[in-house]
Design an enzyme around this catalytic site. Structure first.
Site, short mmCIF file in Angstrom:
data_model
loop_
_atom_site.label_atom_id
_atom_site.label_comp_id
_atom_site.label_asym_id
_atom_site.label_seq_id
_atom_site.Cartn_x
_atom_site.Cartn_y
_atom_site.Cartn_z
N ASP A 225 0.61 -1.58 -0.07
CA ASP A 225 -0.42 -0.04 0.05
C ASP A 225 1.41 1.54 0.20
O ASP A 225 1.45 1.03 -0.03
CB ASP A 225 -0.74 -0.21 0.40
CG ASP A 225 -2.70 0.68 0.86
OD1 ASP A 225 -1.97 1.33 -0.22
OD2 ASP A 225 -2.88 1.46 1.55
C1 BGC Z 1 -5.42 3.14 0.27
C2 BGC Z 1 -5.32 2.13 -0.54
C3 BGC Z 1 -5.33 2.84 -2.58
C4 BGC Z 1 -4.28 3.53 -2.75
C5 BGC Z 1 -3.70 3.82 -3.64
C6 BGC Z 1 -3.39 3.66 0.09
O1 BGC Z 1 -3.97 5.26 1.32
O2 BGC Z 1 -5.12 2.46 1.60
O3 BGC Z 1 -6.52 1.39 -0.52
O4 BGC Z 1 -5.11 2.23 -3.21
O5 BGC Z 1 -3.56 4.85 -1.35
O6 BGC Z 1 -4.57 5.33 -3.77
#
Ligand code: BGC
Length: 742
Positions: A275
């Site tokens: 993530d």
């Molecule tokens: C989130 C994810 C997301 C990623 C990309 C993160 O902050 O937890 O769910 O896909 O950002 O935007």
């Protein structure tokens, strides 16, 4: 009786598409290995890098970047993809990622609302429509579905979840994977899906985002892991690690999770991505001392691509040089990235689907979003059948969500535009005529605590035949990093509801929120309550159709709706405990006599001051029909280990309107080598019945559906006595029993 599309549709979805089929995998493997053999270490490291900030042509040309995130225009996406394919030494195409969570330009209901449909076809379409619109820009990868089980409405990301049940989340999540990855015109895979957040992110302690999760290993296997596994089985091409530490180990450095479980036990052959900076954050977790150690731990744990951070690009080469990491580990990471790109046909189809711009917000897409919105509203209360309203009435339209185009879209929808939203006010004016709609919002936004607008709202109520009151939360009150400790309706909304109710007109509350909110103090003021959540672009027309009976509500709760915040975590599939709570085991504190002895209360697992049950239970939802369940029949009350039980019941619509019923099959394992939940959902079917119509709904229950993680952590099916229910929700139904023979 009409079987819903669910029956036909799901089967066809389930069988029509297998992205990682044996031959595709074999050839992806071969081609990836051949490519790998030609790569320099720098090019390998580049494939492990998902970049956000500065998408420079030179970087891509040099092969130092394998994926980009959040480019916002088609021209840039196309140009950079061409640089990668046509100007880099090896021509490896880029993953171009974007969060397409509940639609792209055409916003569908938030996932929690989609889950209320209990309909795989609806989730499938939401994903497929989102993928086809996003492909026009050039995105080929999305970070969805999120299948984190959540039992805590304070957690802002409950909005993005499918709720509390593993079976429901598994089915809807897998359907979304198929929807994203289904071939779109000109593309063999619409978008690569990414199931997230692996694993257990939804159990963040206290509902505070990013918090630690403490999930006992058996609970992890039986409740939290099944939806990720279902996505893997559906062929998901990528998996995202979670931010949280799970029993002390952050997911991005968890070798057990990413290698032993995901790869070795489940056979996942796709790519694992972190993530956003979740690798770096292992330093904050106190799990790694510095970025170098992060890179080492993540690479060894089995994490293939780093989102946004720089641990891999800054440290892999020196780790290899020092001998701390071997090349085989990096080759393995790169192979998974390349295989995913080959398997989805990215090398053959790297460019955007030009000329298909007309799909954006097309009539077909809006209709799909409208259908999803209609199917995702849950009718919680309908005293004296006040709903549906008849079209002749004059309505007062009150509340901060009645005309809030931005807020109805909901969280995590970067690309939907406010001007495309059709609000309830607009739809009601169109349906009923301007003169029959008296609009006075009362408060201007959900957190507004001013009473300046009250007088106008009361006057509108006074002059109306019925009040449609659109309460709720702004979209920014839920979603990532938007957890709340207080989940009552914000601002002066409750006060306004009470004031309007005093006008004595029939009052319908429509809840447009990102989560279940506490409505206990205003529930009695309304004759009818419709939980709509944030329904996206087409919320207005959907709500107008539902309120005026063009469509009957059919949504069912995918979560237990709490009476008070103090009940959280609350979920239907809890254990019985040694002293199970009884519904009336509580005494309002002001009724408690003085000088009581310790022994005067019930000694059960309940609160002194609050009922143990939720306000509305999992699986609950009314419609404009009225369904009666009768004649439960089991073809045998003894199930053999290699056998099955057919269980059926008659469902009759004794109401005055056609409606959809979600018939649910629950089981309770009465005695286990470890304690078992009081109920577990095992299957469900949806039927549409006309007034007076009835049908038999039957389920086949197999021993495998009774399996759980036993005392030795092995998955097992244990002989013994079971109860079962064919039920309209998790708290009622026709009860039967059977024995599973050794
Ligand atoms: C989130 C994810 C997301 C990623 C990309 C993160 O902050 O937890 O769910 O896909 O950002 O935007």
């Amino acid at each position: 009786m009409r079987l819903l599309p669910l029956f036909a549709g799901v089967l066809s979805l389930a069988t029509s598409y297998t992205p990682l089929c044996a031959t595709a995998v074999a050839s992806a493997e071969q081609r990836a290995a051949e490519m790998l053999s030609r790569m320099t270490l720098e090019e390998k490291i580049g494939q492990l890098y998902l970049q956000h900030d500065s998408a420079e042509e030179a970087l891509i040309r040099s092969g130092a970047c394998g994926a980009l995130l959040n480019l916002t225009d088609a021209e840039t996406a196309d140009r950079l993809q061409r640089v990668a394919v046509e100007e880099s030494r090896l021509g490896i195409p880029l993953f171009l990622g974007r969060d397409v969570i509940h639609g792209y330009r055409t916003a569908f209901p938030i996932p929690l609302a989609l889950a209320c449909s209990w309909d795989e076809e609806i989730s499938y379409k939401a994903a497929a429509v989102g993928a086809s619109e996003a492909a026009v820009v050039g995105y080929n990868w999305t970070y969805s579905p999120m299948v984190d089980i959540s039992r805590d409405a304070r957690w802002g990301r409950i909005a993005e979840s499918f709720g509390e049940d593993p079976l429901l989340a598994s089915r809807l999540g897998a359907a979304m994977v198929r929807g994203y990855q289904t071939p779109q015109e000109g593309l063999p895979v619409g978008m690569a899906a990414c199931v997230k957040h692996f694993a257990g992110y939804g159990a963040s302690e206290g509902g505070r985002d990013y918090n630690s999760t403490l999930i006992p290993p058996r609970e992890l296997r039986d409740i939290y892991l099944p939806p990720y596994k279902a996505a893997v089985d559906a062929g998901v091409l990528t998996v995202m690690t979670a931010f949280n530490d799970l029993d002390g180990v952050p997911s991005s450095g968890n070798r057990w999770l990413l290698t032993e479980l995901l790869r070795e036990e489940w056979g996942f052959d796709g790519m694992v991505v972190s993530d956003w900076k979740s690798m770096d954050e292992m330093i904050n977790h106190g799990f790694c001392a510095d970025e170098r150690e992060v890179a080492l731990r993540s690479a060894k744990a089995g994490l293939d691509m780093e989102m946004v951070g720089h641990c891999y690009i800054n440290h892999i080469a020196s780790l290899i040089e020092e001998g701390a990491l071997d090349m085989a580990t990096i080759d393995e990471r790169v192979m998974y990235v390349l295989k995913a790109k080959y398997a989805m046909g990215l090398f053959e189809h790297p460019y955007r689907t030009k000329g298909r711009e007309s799909v954006i917000l097309s009539k077909e897409h809006k209709n799909a979003a409208l259908e999803a919105a209609c199917r995702s509203a849950v009718l919680l209360k309908n005293e004296n059948d006040i709903l549906p309203l008849s079209k002749g009435v004059k309505v007062a339209v009150i509340g901060p969500l009645a005309d809030a185009p931005h807020e109805q879209i909901g969280t995590w929808c970067f690309d939907a535009r406010d001007e495309d939203s059709v609000t309830p006010l607009v739809a009601l004016r169109e349906m009923l005529g301007e003169d029959n709609v008296l609009y006075a919002p009362g408060v201007s936004y959900s957190r507004d605590s001013s009473r300046d607008g009250f007088a106008a709202a009361l006057e509108a109520a006074r002059n109306s035949d019925a009040v449609l009151f659109f309460v709720g939360e702004e979209s920014m009150l839920s979603g990532e990093a938007h957890s709340l400790s207080d989940i009552h309706l914000p601002g002066a909304q409750e006060e306004l509801v009470r004031a309007v109710a005093k006008e004595g007109k029939p009052l319908v509350l429509v809840l447009m929120t990102g989560r279940p909110v506490i409505i206990t103090d205003i529930e009695a003021e309304a004759e009818a309550i419709l939980a709509a959540f944030h329904q996206g672009t087409m919320a207005g027309p959907a709500l107008a159709k539902l309120l005026f009976g063009e469509v009957s509500p059919s949504g069912r709760l995918p979560v237990s709706w709490p009476v008070e915040i103090g009940q959280i975590p609350i979920y239907y599939n809890h254990k019985n405990t040694g002293r199970p709570a009884k519904p009336d085991d509580f005494v309002p504190l002001d009724k408690l006599p003085l000088a009581q002895k310790q022994s005067s209360l019930g000694f059960t697992s309940s609160y002194m001051d609050l009922q143990p049950q939720p306000a509305y239970c999992f699986g609950y939802g009314l419609s404009y029909g009225n369904f009666e369940y009768s004649d439960l029949e089991l073809n045998t009350d003894k199930m053999r280990m290699d056998g099955a039980i057919e269980v059926s019941a008659t469902i009759r619509n004794t109401g005055r309107r056609e409606a959809i019923e979600t018939v649910q099959l629950y089981v309770r394992d009465l005695v286990g080598e470890v304690t078992r939940p009081v109920r577990e959902l095992k299957d469900y079917k949806q039927i549409a019945l006309k007034p007076g119509e009835s049908c038999r709904v039957s389920f086949t229950l197999l021993p495998e559906q009774l399996a759980f993680t036993g005392i030795d952590m092995e998955r097992k099916v244990e002989p013994g006595m079971f109860k079962l229910w064919i039920a309209p929700n998790a708290q009622s139904g026709l009860e039967g029993s059977f024995e599973l023979l050794p």
